[in-house]
Design a protein around this motif. Sequence first.
Motif, PDB file in Angstrom:
ATOM      1  N   ALA A 190       0.828  -1.209   0.000  1.00 34.48           N
ATOM      2  CA  ALA A 190       0.000   0.000   0.000  1.00 34.48           C
ATOM      3  C   ALA A 190       0.863   1.261   0.000  1.00 34.48           C
ATOM      4  O   ALA A 190       0.552   2.232  -0.688  1.00 34.48           O
ATOM      5  N   ALA A 191       1.950   1.243   0.767  1.00 34.10           N
ATOM      6  CA  ALA A 191       2.840   2.405   0.829  1.00 34.10           C
ATOM      7  C   ALA A 191       3.449   2.679  -0.540  1.00 34.10           C
ATOM      8  O   ALA A 191       3.534   3.814  -1.003  1.00 34.10           O
ATOM      9  N   ARG A 192       3.844   1.601  -1.216  1.00 34.07           N
ATOM     10  CA  ARG A 192       4.438   1.720  -2.539  1.00 34.07           C
ATOM     11  C   ARG A 192       3.410   2.187  -3.566  1.00 34.07           C
ATOM     12  O   ARG A 192       3.637   3.132  -4.306  1.00 34.07           O
ATOM     13  N   GLY A 230       2.233   6.993 -12.298  1.00 35.04           N
ATOM     14  CA  GLY A 230       3.109   5.997 -11.665  1.00 35.04           C
ATOM     15  C   GLY A 230       3.252   4.759 -12.547  1.00 35.04           C
ATOM     16  O   GLY A 230       4.346   4.216 -12.704  1.00 35.04           O
ATOM     17  N   LEU A 231       2.137   4.352 -13.159  1.00 36.51           N
ATOM     18  CA  LEU A 231       2.156   3.175 -14.021  1.00 36.51           C
ATOM     19  C   LEU A 231       3.090   3.384 -15.220  1.00 36.51           C
ATOM     20  O   LEU A 231       3.926   2.542 -15.537  1.00 36.51           O
ATOM     21  N   PHE A 232       2.953   4.539 -15.872  1.00 29.51           N
ATOM     22  CA  PHE A 232       3.798   4.783 -17.053  1.00 29.51           C
ATOM     23  C   PHE A 232       5.258   5.035 -16.658  1.00 29.51           C
ATOM     24  O   PHE A 232       6.164   4.717 -17.417  1.00 29.51           O
ATOM     25  N   ARG A 233       5.480   5.580 -15.473  1.00 29.16           N
ATOM     26  CA  ARG A 233       6.873   5.714 -15.008  1.00 29.16           C
ATOM     27  C   ARG A 233       7.490   4.334 -14.818  1.00 29.16           C
ATOM     28  O   ARG A 233       8.657   4.117 -15.121  1.00 29.16           O
ATOM     29  N   LEU A 260       9.581  -0.573  -8.605  1.00 25.92           N
ATOM     30  CA  LEU A 260       8.376  -0.069  -9.261  1.00 25.92           C
ATOM     31  C   LEU A 260       7.310   0.325  -8.239  1.00 25.92           C
ATOM     32  O   LEU A 260       7.219  -0.274  -7.172  1.00 25.92           O
ATOM     33  N   VAL A 261       6.497   1.323  -8.613  1.00 22.50           N
ATOM     34  CA  VAL A 261       5.325   1.665  -7.812  1.00 22.50           C
ATOM     35  C   VAL A 261       4.375   0.469  -7.825  1.00 22.50           C
ATOM     36  O   VAL A 261       3.785   0.101  -6.821  1.00 22.50           O
ATOM     37  N   ASN A 262       4.262  -0.144  -8.998  1.00 22.19           N
ATOM     38  CA  ASN A 262       3.383  -1.304  -9.165  1.00 22.19           C
ATOM     39  C   ASN A 262       4.218  -2.575  -9.271  1.00 22.19           C
ATOM     40  O   ASN A 262       4.153  -3.307 -10.264  1.00 22.19           O
ATOM     41  N   ASP A 302       5.568  -8.389 -14.047  1.00 25.10           N
ATOM     42  CA  ASP A 302       5.565  -9.247 -15.249  1.00 25.10           C
ATOM     43  C   ASP A 302       4.672  -8.674 -16.343  1.00 25.10           C
ATOM     44  O   ASP A 302       5.061  -8.566 -17.499  1.00 25.10           O
ATOM     45  N   GLU A 303       3.465  -8.307 -15.918  1.00 19.70           N
ATOM     46  CA  GLU A 303       2.498  -7.763 -16.862  1.00 19.70           C
ATOM     47  C   GLU A 303       3.044  -6.493 -17.522  1.00 19.70           C
ATOM     48  O   GLU A 303       2.943  -6.298 -18.731  1.00 19.70           O
ATOM     49  N   LEU A 304       3.633  -5.615 -16.712  1.00 17.77           N
ATOM     50  CA  LEU A 304       4.177  -4.353 -17.240  1.00 17.77           C
ATOM     51  C   LEU A 304       5.395  -4.618 -18.114  1.00 17.77           C
ATOM     52  O   LEU A 304       5.639  -3.901 -19.084  1.00 17.77           O
TER      53      LEU A 304
END
Length: 398
Positions: free
Chosen positions: A198-200, A316-319, A332-334, A339-341
């Motif tokens: 959650a923090a990430r 965050g996703l695109f970063r 990564l934030v996510n 793997d998916e990214l």
Amino acid sequence: MSAAPVAPAWAELAGQEAAVGQLSRAATMDSPTHAWLFTGPPGSGRSNAARAFAQALQCEQEDPAQRGCGRCHACLTVHAGTHADVKVMATENVTYKIDEIRELISLAQDRPSSGRWRIFIIEDADRMTERATNVLLKAIEEPPARTIWMLCAPSPADVLVTIRSRCRPVGLRIPAVQSVADLLVDRDGLDPALALFAARASQSHVGMARRLARDEGARQRREAVVHLPLRIQATSDAVALAKELVEVTQEEAKSSAEVRNAEEKAGLLRALGLGEDEKVPPKLRNHVKRLEDSQTARNKRSVHDTLDRAMIDLTGLFRDVLALQLGTGAELVNEHLRDELGSYAHGVTAERTVARIDAVATARRRLAGNVPPLLALEAMTMSFLPDRILDRRPGHQA
Ligand SMILES: [Zn+2]
């Protein structure tokens, strides 16, 4: 950093040791500075820091080290937002109206009714027009006795220099992911792995992190937002998903407001010495009414704020995608979608990823400028179309 015992009022300010040290010392002084400017990025807790400071200033404990005890009537009512001498100004409008500022200033002339100080917290001081700022400036230049002003803004540059130069600065920073996770574990008793996720995922936004860690619905809605770009295959998807994004954020705003409003109300009833289901006696009803009024005003802003949060999630996703494309090795934030990214990153160019980050930033600016959400979001989701479709467009840039 000193390892002085930290009173409960400051517990919410994860990773802000310097600011906590500065403010807790000031709270014990006989005559602290009468004007303060709290600055820091969104989610760093500017207004929380101002509220904690207000709580410590009003706290009834004799022992300075105990100020902000979190137990006395003053602490509880400041925390619940109902202390008669702590007025928090937030605006649902793009800017404060000059009359709102005038009203505050006339209130500032009164002596405190029960507290030690009369405190005015102006959230989003960057939303004051120059005229309103000049009105406030006069009050700050000639301070009425026992009045303390606390202004909050993203950065010192967002406030006119005339005001800034008269305020003592308090700088907040983005806390480390681990500090936020520790807070969720120590204070809220949450599971460490979930707290770290959650923090990430919240990019160190304490309020958002707590919500994500506690509420599975909020986690699911966030997942829906970040998966959106991965699902877009055709122009019709872009239109449908913009609509879905508006709906998901509206739902999230509603659910988030319900939880917070209920918690605040329970906190207030506790502060007033009432049980959860006890009937509120007539002489205490104005306390409850005041809280409900401020909640109604906040609800109006909440949809906008939640949509803005979704924009931060998408950025965050695109970063993350860019970090994978450039092989920076950054965390990564996510992280949970690595793997998916990874496979998404493989199929698009880094230039396009940068263009998508720009498209999200543009949508964010347009939303702040009150462009209808669907319109701003459709332009953004169009930029999420697969590269092969964007390449076929006339005048495409890549
Ligand atoms: Zn106290």
